[in-house]
Scaffold this active site. Structure first.
Site, PDB file in Angstrom:
ATOM      1  N   SER A 135       0.846  -1.187   0.000  1.00 57.64           N
ATOM      2  CA  SER A 135       0.000   0.000   0.000  1.00 57.64           C
ATOM      3  C   SER A 135       0.883   1.240   0.000  1.00 57.64           C
ATOM      4  O   SER A 135       1.756   1.392   0.855  1.00 57.64           O
ATOM      5  CB  SER A 135      -0.912  -0.001   1.232  1.00 57.64           C
ATOM      6  OG  SER A 135      -1.746   1.131   1.243  1.00 57.64           O
ATOM      7  N   LYS A 161      -1.095  -0.870  -4.412  1.00 64.36           N
ATOM      8  CA  LYS A 161      -2.320  -0.157  -4.044  1.00 64.36           C
ATOM      9  C   LYS A 161      -1.966   1.297  -3.786  1.00 64.36           C
ATOM     10  O   LYS A 161      -1.057   1.590  -3.003  1.00 64.36           O
ATOM     11  CB  LYS A 161      -2.970  -0.770  -2.795  1.00 64.36           C
ATOM     12  CG  LYS A 161      -4.253  -0.048  -2.389  1.00 64.36           C
ATOM     13  CD  LYS A 161      -4.979  -0.773  -1.268  1.00 64.36           C
ATOM     14  CE  LYS A 161      -4.498  -0.363   0.095  1.00 64.36           C
ATOM     15  NZ  LYS A 161      -5.340  -0.916   1.174  1.00 64.36           N
ATOM     16  N   LYS A 163      -3.228   4.925  -2.343  1.00 64.74           N
ATOM     17  CA  LYS A 163      -4.198   5.701  -1.580  1.00 64.74           C
ATOM     18  C   LYS A 163      -4.588   6.925  -2.403  1.00 64.74           C
ATOM     19  O   LYS A 163      -3.721   7.584  -2.981  1.00 64.74           O
ATOM     20  CB  LYS A 163      -3.609   6.131  -0.238  1.00 64.74           C
ATOM     21  CG  LYS A 163      -3.308   4.977   0.713  1.00 64.74           C
ATOM     22  CD  LYS A 163      -4.581   4.373   1.290  1.00 64.74           C
ATOM     23  CE  LYS A 163      -4.262   3.358   2.380  1.00 64.74           C
ATOM     24  NZ  LYS A 163      -5.485   2.809   3.007  1.00 64.74           N
ATOM     25  N   ASP A 189      -7.426   2.930  -3.115  1.00 61.08           N
ATOM     26  CA  ASP A 189      -8.158   2.923  -1.849  1.00 61.08           C
ATOM     27  C   ASP A 189      -8.468   4.360  -1.464  1.00 61.08           C
ATOM     28  O   ASP A 189      -7.562   5.169  -1.272  1.00 61.08           O
ATOM     29  CB  ASP A 189      -7.317   2.244  -0.764  1.00 61.08           C
ATOM     30  CG  ASP A 189      -8.030   2.152   0.572  1.00 61.08           C
ATOM     31  OD1 ASP A 189      -9.224   2.487   0.634  1.00 61.08           O
ATOM     32  OD2 ASP A 189      -7.394   1.722   1.550  1.00 61.08           O
ATOM     33  N   GLU A 214     -11.380   0.691  -3.535  1.00 63.20           N
ATOM     34  CA  GLU A 214     -11.723   0.260  -2.176  1.00 63.20           C
ATOM     35  C   GLU A 214     -12.403   1.378  -1.393  1.00 63.20           C
ATOM     36  O   GLU A 214     -11.905   2.507  -1.345  1.00 63.20           O
ATOM     37  CB  GLU A 214     -10.438  -0.177  -1.466  1.00 63.20           C
ATOM     38  CG  GLU A 214     -10.633  -0.764  -0.092  1.00 63.20           C
ATOM     39  CD  GLU A 214      -9.321  -1.167   0.534  1.00 63.20           C
ATOM     40  OE1 GLU A 214      -9.312  -1.495   1.737  1.00 63.20           O
ATOM     41  OE2 GLU A 214      -8.281  -1.141  -0.172  1.00 63.20           O
ATOM     42  N   ASP A 239     -14.464  -2.346   2.654  1.00 65.96           N
ATOM     43  CA  ASP A 239     -13.550  -2.566   3.776  1.00 65.96           C
ATOM     44  C   ASP A 239     -14.247  -2.120   5.049  1.00 65.96           C
ATOM     45  O   ASP A 239     -14.857  -2.924   5.767  1.00 65.96           O
ATOM     46  CB  ASP A 239     -12.255  -1.796   3.524  1.00 65.96           C
ATOM     47  CG  ASP A 239     -11.285  -1.823   4.703  1.00 65.96           C
ATOM     48  OD1 ASP A 239     -11.558  -2.526   5.687  1.00 65.96           O
ATOM     49  OD2 ASP A 239     -10.251  -1.138   4.636  1.00 65.96           O
ATOM     50  N   LYS A 263     -10.349  -7.660   7.049  1.00 58.25           N
ATOM     51  CA  LYS A 263      -9.432  -7.295   8.127  1.00 58.25           C
ATOM     52  C   LYS A 263      -9.952  -7.968   9.388  1.00 58.25           C
ATOM     53  O   LYS A 263     -11.018  -7.606   9.900  1.00 58.25           O
ATOM     54  CB  LYS A 263      -9.372  -5.781   8.302  1.00 58.25           C
ATOM     55  CG  LYS A 263      -8.622  -5.070   7.190  1.00 58.25           C
ATOM     56  CD  LYS A 263      -8.609  -3.579   7.406  1.00 58.25           C
ATOM     57  CE  LYS A 263      -7.833  -2.875   6.281  1.00 58.25           C
ATOM     58  NZ  LYS A 263      -8.039  -1.406   6.324  1.00 58.25           N
ATOM     59  N   GLY A 291      -4.535  -4.664   5.637  1.00 59.21           N
ATOM     60  CA  GLY A 291      -3.530  -4.452   6.669  1.00 59.21           C
ATOM     61  C   GLY A 291      -3.799  -3.189   7.450  1.00 59.21           C
ATOM     62  O   GLY A 291      -4.496  -2.278   6.998  1.00 59.21           O
TER      63      GLY A 291
END
Length: 369
Positions: A135, A161, A163, A189, A214, A239, A263, A291
């Protein structure tokens, strides 16, 4: 087993670099470990949330109160301590899934150690190693982002991934695609940073062939996510909105998510996480393991979970060096883009005494003497 003592160990571990998301920037992993001592074995777990309730409603100081005053008295009153008995015992306490997960995981670790069984075996793992994604937080510039992605790919990570947030989405995604090609497994995400009014803007991400987007909209709004999915082709992944297997079934039925991020802490522990996996797997919905910038104590059991058959996408189960120059356990090291699933009893790892001593900021016994 019989519960003898429970200790909270506060730790603060510097990150190798700031980790920025749409809800804030982290420079230190500041949380607590839960140490459970029974008459049969000892167990460890990690509380997954942060000192402030920014990512989720739970936070470090609040979880300590919930554990001490509400969860532990109910668990200590059990005539026989087993992991299976915990959820019914804690059920009248509403919410607080992350605190419940910390207690359940530590007890499960002790119980499995007493029986000599690895967590991966208990959960039903089918692999002895799992592919690792990474990430990448929000950066100050696109060149800085590209340098980080290039470094992670050179280290062997098999999925990236990014952000994103309003103002940091199309440009960085386009730059990564142009630099590293369409074959790179890439996902984004948003951490709830957008609204349904942004649907047309988010639809512009479709051209980049992303694995998923996400949690783009506000948490727990399944209807809005379903409406967004009707307007974009990029698969929506949930998520923060999925708190248990029931939520997962509802989201799938509504077509509010076509990928599930599991998660374990968010859903109350590894037993419920396995149920979430089972529901998604039964519906043919891909699952991957998220994570929370875990230390080795939290990373080890996540790797065991990620070895279940429904986890068909690389997770955020990165190597220890992704976040820490030094961890409180033996480090997890990337090898050929994969991390090994712990095979020792319980979660398969425990703190290194010297490292734990140096990163500990406080200890408190919350049950027993």
């Amino acid at each position: 087993m019989k519960l003898e003592r429970v200790e909270i160990v506060h730790v603060a571990i510097p990150l190798v670099g700031p980790f920025r998301t749409s809800f804030g920037t982290m420079t230190t992993k500041d949380t607590f470990l839960l140490h459970v001592v029974t008459d049969a074995a000892e167990g460890w777990s990690e509380f997954a949330a942060d000192p402030e309730p920014l990512y989720c409603p739970e936070f470090v100081a609040g979880a300590e109160i919930v554990l001490r005053d509400f969860l532990l008295p109910r668990v200590a009153a059990l005539p026989r301590l087993t992991t299976a008995a915990l959820a019914p015992a804690m059920g009248k306490i509403k919410g607080h899934e992350l605190a419940k997960a910390a207690l359940e995981t530590a007890v499960l670790d002790a119980e499995l150690r007493a029986h000599g069984m690895p967590l991966a075996t208990y959960l039903g793992a089918v692999r002895d190693r799992v592919p690792a994604g990474v990430s990448v937080g929000i950066k100050n510039s696109v060149p800085e982002l590209l340098d980080d992605v290039e470094r992670y790919l050179a280290e062997g990570y098999v999925r990236i991934k990014l952000k994103i947030e309003p103002g940091w989405d199309l440009e960085p995604v386009r730059a990564v695609r142009e630099r590293f090609g369409d074959a790179l497994p890439l996902q984004v995400d948003a951490n709830t940073a957008y609204t349904l009014a942004d649907a047309e803007h988010l639809r512009k991400l479709d051209v980049f062939g992303l694995l998923l987007i996400e949690e783009p909209l506000e948490e727990n709004n399944l209807r809005a996510h379903a409406r967004l999915q009707q307007r974009i082709t990029t698969p929506v992944c949930l998520d923060e909105s999925l708190h248990n297997a029931r939520d997962t079934a509802s989201a799938i039925a509504l077509d509010a998510c076509r990928v599930v991020n599991v998660k374990p802490a968010r859903v109350g522990g590894y037993l419920e996480a396995r149920r979430v996996h089972d529901v998604a797997h039964a519906h043919g919905v891909p699952v991957w393991c998220g994570g929370m910038l875990e230390t080795g104590i939290g990373r080890a059991p996540n790797l065991a979970l990620a070895a279940l058959p429904g986890f068909t996408l690389p997770g955020d189960t990165s190597a220890s060096s992704r976040y820490f120059a030094e961890d409180i356990t033996e480090p997890f090291v990337l090898e050929d883009g994969h991390l090994p699933v712990p095979s020792a009893p319980g979660i398969g790892i425990e703190p290194l005494p010297d490292a734990l001593r140096r990163f500990t900021t406080g200890r408190r016994t919350v049950y027993g003497g």
